[in-house]
Design an enzyme around this catalytic site. Structure first.
Site, PDB file in Angstrom:
ATOM      1  N   TYR A   1       4.617  -3.878   3.485  1.00 22.66           N
ATOM      2  CA  TYR A   1       4.263  -5.297   3.523  1.00 22.66           C
ATOM      3  C   TYR A   1       4.532  -5.895   4.895  1.00 22.66           C
ATOM      4  O   TYR A   1       3.710  -6.653   5.439  1.00 22.66           O
ATOM      5  CB  TYR A   1       5.042  -6.052   2.445  1.00 22.66           C
ATOM      6  CG  TYR A   1       4.694  -7.521   2.351  1.00 22.66           C
ATOM      7  CD1 TYR A   1       3.535  -7.928   1.690  1.00 22.66           C
ATOM      8  CD2 TYR A   1       5.511  -8.499   2.904  1.00 22.66           C
ATOM      9  CE1 TYR A   1       3.200  -9.274   1.589  1.00 22.66           C
ATOM     10  CE2 TYR A   1       5.190  -9.843   2.815  1.00 22.66           C
ATOM     11  CZ  TYR A   1       4.033 -10.222   2.154  1.00 22.66           C
ATOM     12  OH  TYR A   1       3.705 -11.555   2.070  1.00 22.66           O
TER      13      TYR A   1
ATOM     14  N   TRP B   1       7.807  -0.524  -0.353  1.00 29.35           N
ATOM     15  CA  TRP B   1       7.006  -1.747  -0.470  1.00 29.35           C
ATOM     16  C   TRP B   1       7.292  -2.687   0.686  1.00 29.35           C
ATOM     17  O   TRP B   1       6.375  -3.217   1.332  1.00 29.35           O
ATOM     18  CB  TRP B   1       7.289  -2.458  -1.794  1.00 29.35           C
ATOM     19  CG  TRP B   1       6.504  -3.737  -1.940  1.00 29.35           C
ATOM     20  CD1 TRP B   1       5.275  -3.879  -2.499  1.00 29.35           C
ATOM     21  CD2 TRP B   1       6.905  -5.053  -1.492  1.00 29.35           C
ATOM     22  NE1 TRP B   1       4.871  -5.206  -2.423  1.00 29.35           N
ATOM     23  CE2 TRP B   1       5.845  -5.937  -1.824  1.00 29.35           C
ATOM     24  CE3 TRP B   1       8.033  -5.566  -0.854  1.00 29.35           C
ATOM     25  CZ2 TRP B   1       5.897  -7.302  -1.527  1.00 29.35           C
ATOM     26  CZ3 TRP B   1       8.081  -6.931  -0.548  1.00 29.35           C
ATOM     27  CH2 TRP B   1       7.016  -7.786  -0.894  1.00 29.35           C
TER      28      TRP B   1
ATOM     29  N   ASP C   1       2.985  -2.032  -5.086  1.00 30.17           N
ATOM     30  CA  ASP C   1       2.958  -3.427  -5.522  1.00 30.17           C
ATOM     31  C   ASP C   1       2.324  -3.542  -6.906  1.00 30.17           C
ATOM     32  O   ASP C   1       1.251  -2.980  -7.166  1.00 30.17           O
ATOM     33  CB  ASP C   1       2.164  -4.261  -4.511  1.00 30.17           C
ATOM     34  CG  ASP C   1       2.124  -5.724  -4.872  1.00 30.17           C
ATOM     35  OD1 ASP C   1       3.090  -6.438  -4.552  1.00 30.17           O
ATOM     36  OD2 ASP C   1       1.124  -6.160  -5.490  1.00 30.17           O
TER      37      ASP C   1
END
Length: 324
Positions: free
Chosen positions: A257, A253, A272
């Site tokens: 991101y 993640w 997410d």
């Protein structure tokens, strides 16, 4: 504009393609603003900036909007010649850093995107079409500084968005520095975010961070300080992803991101929770995101926006977002 120190005041207009959804961009940045470093208020984003030879404050004001967009939403209005313009105000001790500030602000507001091409590609999927129609010209918020963004992402891994902002603000207040000429607090913008060398061996106890999170932040800072990890836009994405993944406590993640907000238009943090919930409400399997290449980062923003700000009735029918 709040005064930082006697110096150079510059006002520029940064061109971008229409449509431009400045409202969604400001809301996203406002929710994640780092106290002391960033502020979103009265329709503009402002932050402290560090440049060669000094520091200062930059302020970005999106173009105005007028009624008439899809589903009754606002449509950005550009100058008569066509195309939108974002107002940039910068105050620095000297003009040396203006070029760097302009480049980073363009990245922050995703001003080089081609929204018509992106919107058309995503709207080809009937499940995303209502979301795209509701927010034409949605941008992926970038990062003024890649290291700052990565620190914020690491801190936010397992806490709420507001809590991550609070914790990051504490870290900045303790280990950051004052802008030029600021002997004390200068209103909301009083802190320059710490550099990698400031955190590589820093004592992070007492900030509310777990021991494991402190270790991750120091490892991140050390890698950036040593040049093993470069988070500037334009760097090789695969190499950046690999270097990030090597850090203790950094998972898929966080990698996705960080890549998404440092310029990779196809990065997609599929694990997410918000994205998973949005896709479930649309009745979409995880593999559906492959249809959105190479614009999956923009699809992620549309899905997040749909959860954070429920669309109007016509859009809700289109994406099955009835109350549950």
């Amino acid at each position: 504009m709040r005064s930082v120190t006697p110096g150079v005041d510059v006002k520029l207009r940064l061109a971008c393609r229409e449509p431009f959804d400045g409202g969604s961009l400001l809301r996203f940045l406002a929710a994640r603003a780092i106290p002391g470093v960033e502020e979103v208020a009265q329709g503009r984003y402002a932050r402290t900036v560090r440049v060669p030879g000094g520091s200062g404050v930059a302020e970005l004001v999106p173009p105005p909007a007028a009624p008439g967009g899809g589903n009754g939403r606002a449509t950005p209005v550009g100058p008569a010649a066509g195309g939108a313009q974002v107002l940039l105000r910068v105050r620095l001790a000297s003009p040396r850093g203006i070029g760097q500030v302009v480049s980073r602000c363009r990245q922050l507001f995703d001003l080089d995107a081609d929204p018509q091409a992106i919107d058309a590609a995503l709207a080809a999927d009937e499940s995303l079409a209502p979301l795209v129609a509701a927010r034409p010209g949605l941008r992926v918020p970038g990062a003024y500084d890649g290291f700052e963004l990565a620190v914020r992402a690491v801190i936010g891994q397992q806490v709420s968005v507001p809590a991550a902002s609070t914790l990051t603000g504490r870290l900045a207040a303790r280990h950051g520095s004052r802008p030029d000429g600021a002997a004390g607090p200068a209103g909301p913008l009083s802190v320059l975010f710490p550099r990698p060398a400031d955190l590589a061996d820093a004592d992070l106890a007492g900030l509310g961070l777990t021991t494991a999170r402190q270790a991750t932040l120091r490892a991140l800072a050390a890698a950036c300080a040593a040049g093993r990890l470069n988070l500037d836009p334009g760097t090789d994405r695969e190499e950046t992803a690999a270097r990030l993944a090597e850090l203790p406590g950094v998972g898929t993640w966080t990698v996705a991101y960080v890549l998404m907000r440092t310029g990779d238009p196809d990065a997609f943090p599929g694990s997410d929770l918000g994205l998973r919930r949005a896709m479930e409400r649309l009745g979409l399997e995880p593999g559906r995101s492959d249809r959105w290449r190479p614009w999956r980062a923009y699809a992620a923003l549309h899905l997040w926006a749909a959860l954070a700000e429920p669309p109007g009735p016509s859009v809700m029918r289109g994406v099955h977002l009835a109350a549950s």
